[in-house]
Design an enzyme around this catalytic site. Structure first.
Site, PDB file in Angstrom:
ATOM      1  N   ARG A  90       1.349   1.439  -3.037  1.00  0.00           N
ATOM      2  CA  ARG A  90       1.949   2.685  -2.572  1.00  0.00           C
ATOM      3  C   ARG A  90       3.066   2.344  -1.605  1.00  0.00           C
ATOM      4  NH1 ARG A  90       0.966   7.328  -4.607  1.00  0.00           N
ATOM      5  NH2 ARG A  90       1.388   8.292  -2.578  1.00  0.00           N
ATOM      6  N   ILE A  91       4.093   3.182  -1.587  1.00  0.00           N
ATOM      7  CA  ILE A  91       5.133   3.043  -0.564  1.00  0.00           C
ATOM      8  C   ILE A  91       4.683   3.835   0.649  1.00  0.00           C
ATOM      9  CG2 ILE A  91       7.501   3.717   0.018  1.00  0.00           C
ATOM     10  CD1 ILE A  91       8.205   3.124  -2.915  1.00  0.00           C
ATOM     11  N   ASN A 106       2.828  -7.005   4.414  1.00  0.00           N
ATOM     12  CA  ASN A 106       2.639  -6.845   2.971  1.00  0.00           C
ATOM     13  C   ASN A 106       2.718  -8.212   2.310  1.00  0.00           C
ATOM     14  OD1 ASN A 106       2.467  -5.402   0.421  1.00  0.00           O
ATOM     15  ND2 ASN A 106       4.639  -5.842   0.144  1.00  0.00           N
ATOM     16  N   HIS A 108       3.525 -10.082  -1.323  1.00  0.00           N
ATOM     17  CA  HIS A 108       4.239  -9.746  -2.561  1.00  0.00           C
ATOM     18  C   HIS A 108       4.349 -10.987  -3.448  1.00  0.00           C
ATOM     19  CE1 HIS A 108       6.877  -7.394  -5.117  1.00  0.00           C
ATOM     20  NE2 HIS A 108       7.603  -8.492  -5.253  1.00  0.00           N
ATOM     21  N   ASP A 140       9.016  -2.471   6.273  1.00  0.00           N
ATOM     22  CA  ASP A 140       9.919  -1.460   6.818  1.00  0.00           C
ATOM     23  C   ASP A 140       9.995  -0.307   5.811  1.00  0.00           C
ATOM     24  OD1 ASP A 140      11.634  -2.243   4.802  1.00  0.00           O
ATOM     25  OD2 ASP A 140      13.096  -3.195   6.125  1.00  0.00           O
ATOM     26  N   ALA A 141      10.926   0.599   6.015  1.00  0.00           N
ATOM     27  CA  ALA A 141      10.927   1.818   5.201  1.00  0.00           C
ATOM     28  C   ALA A 141      11.394   1.577   3.764  1.00  0.00           C
ATOM     29  CB  ALA A 141      11.786   2.890   5.874  1.00  0.00           C
ATOM     30  N   GLY A 142      11.974   0.413   3.486  1.00  0.00           N
ATOM     31  CA  GLY A 142      12.404   0.119   2.124  1.00  0.00           C
ATOM     32  C   GLY A 142      11.263  -0.399   1.271  1.00  0.00           C
ATOM     33  N   ASP A 144       9.695  -3.448  -0.228  1.00  0.00           N
ATOM     34  CA  ASP A 144       9.644  -4.915  -0.179  1.00  0.00           C
ATOM     35  C   ASP A 144      10.880  -5.514   0.488  1.00  0.00           C
ATOM     36  OD1 ASP A 144       7.205  -4.787  -1.573  1.00  0.00           O
ATOM     37  OD2 ASP A 144       8.219  -4.815  -3.505  1.00  0.00           O
TER      38      ASP A 144
HETATM   39  C1  GAR Z   1      -1.125  -9.410  -5.416  1.00  0.00           C
HETATM   40  O1  GAR Z   1      -0.518 -10.299  -6.334  1.00  0.00           O
HETATM   41  C2  GAR Z   1      -0.088  -8.802  -4.515  1.00  0.00           C
HETATM   42  O2  GAR Z   1       0.934  -9.676  -4.151  1.00  0.00           O
HETATM   43  C3  GAR Z   1       0.429  -7.694  -5.388  1.00  0.00           C
HETATM   44  O3  GAR Z   1      -0.733  -7.161  -5.970  1.00  0.00           O
HETATM   45  C4  GAR Z   1      -1.697  -8.195  -6.136  1.00  0.00           C
HETATM   46  C5  GAR Z   1      -3.002  -7.752  -5.543  1.00  0.00           C
HETATM   47  O4  GAR Z   1      -4.004  -8.695  -5.813  1.00  0.00           O
HETATM   48  N1  GAR Z   1       1.150  -6.731  -4.623  1.00  0.00           N
HETATM   49  C6  GAR Z   1       2.276  -6.158  -5.066  1.00  0.00           C
HETATM   50  O5  GAR Z   1       2.753  -6.374  -6.148  1.00  0.00           O
HETATM   51  C7  GAR Z   1       2.916  -5.191  -4.073  1.00  0.00           C
HETATM   52  N2  GAR Z   1       4.220  -4.795  -4.522  1.00  0.00           N
HETATM   53  P1  GAR Z   1      -5.397  -8.621  -5.067  1.00  0.00           P
HETATM   54  O6  GAR Z   1      -5.888  -7.162  -5.166  1.00  0.00           O
HETATM   55  O7  GAR Z   1      -6.274  -9.540  -5.828  1.00  0.00           O
HETATM   56  O8  GAR Z   1      -5.195  -9.039  -3.636  1.00  0.00           O
END
Ligand code: GAR
Length: 201
Positions: A90-91, A106, A108, A140-142, A144
């Site tokens: 979610r954002i 976060n 990523h 931040d608000a963006g 990623d």
């Molecule tokens: C992870 O790879 C995380 O980096 C990604 O979701 C997965 C969650 O795995 N997050 C994103 O893509 C956020 N934009 P997990 O539930 O096993 O920790």
């Protein structure tokens, strides 16, 4: 430092934090886990470690801001000071970020700013890059876009599938996330513009 972890799925990053805490390697304590999805596997991981796990569905709120206010209220009620978005799809809005300034992390699955947004591993494979990676950043608000705390490269091989690349990146995410949480929890992080520097505690 009491941490809240927000998840939407399997929760392997949450598990890395729980494991580190159990081993005495986390300078913080996971105090609350919130999922926006009732079927998130991470909920069971939290409960198995004796951590309170809540479902707050975004579908029950008319606006993003209303949902974020509910998240903030739940976190504040448990005196959470630092929030980790660990696969929380979610954002978050300024309603959330203003409640925890420079205290929302976060993780990523790419070397940001490459491949922001969803399906970062599929984006990397489609782009034909030979190297992708993992990033932990302040939110931040963006989408990623926040100041980067830690990154590590991960190779992409010819035979990779989304699943195999995902698994290789996840191992690095787990390691990076624990280190980044420790740095923020022990106040070793300074942010100037988009740049993060680390100072002695
Ligand atoms: C992870 O790879 C995380 O980096 C990604 O979701 C997965 C969650 O795995 N997050 C994103 O893509 C956020 N934009 P997990 O539930 O096993 O920790």
């Amino acid at each position: 430092v009491r941490i809240g972890v927000l998840i939407s799925g399997s929760g392997t990053n949450l598990q890395a934090l729980l494991d580190a805490e159990r081993e005495g390697a986390l300078a913080a304590s996971v105090s609350l886990v919130i999922s926006n999805k009732p079927d998130a596997g991470g909920l069971a991981r939290a409960r198995a470690s004796g951590v309170e796990a809540l479902v707050l569905s975004h579908r029950d709120y008319a606006s993003r801001e209303g949902y974020d206010a509910a998240l903030v209220a739940a976190l504040r009620a448990r005196e959470v000071e630092l929030v980790v978005l660990a696969g929380f799809m979610r954002i978050v809005t300024p309603v959330f970020l203003d409640a925890f300034p420079h205290r929302v992390l976060n993780v990523h699955p790419s070397l940001l700013p490459a491949f922001a947004g969803i399906d970062a591993q599929a984006q990397a494979i489609a782009a034909g890059v030979r190297v992708s990676g993992a990033t932990v950043h302040l939110v931040d608000a963006g989408m990623d876009t926040g100041p980067i705390l830690a990154q590590t490269p991960v190779p992409v091989f010819d035979h990779d599938t989304i699943a195999s690349l995902q698994a290789r990146i996840l191992r690095e995410e787990h390691r990076l996330l624990v280190g980044a949480v420790n740095a923020v929890a022990t106040e070793r992080v300074r942010v100037v513009g988009r740049r993060v520097t680390f100072v002695e505690p």
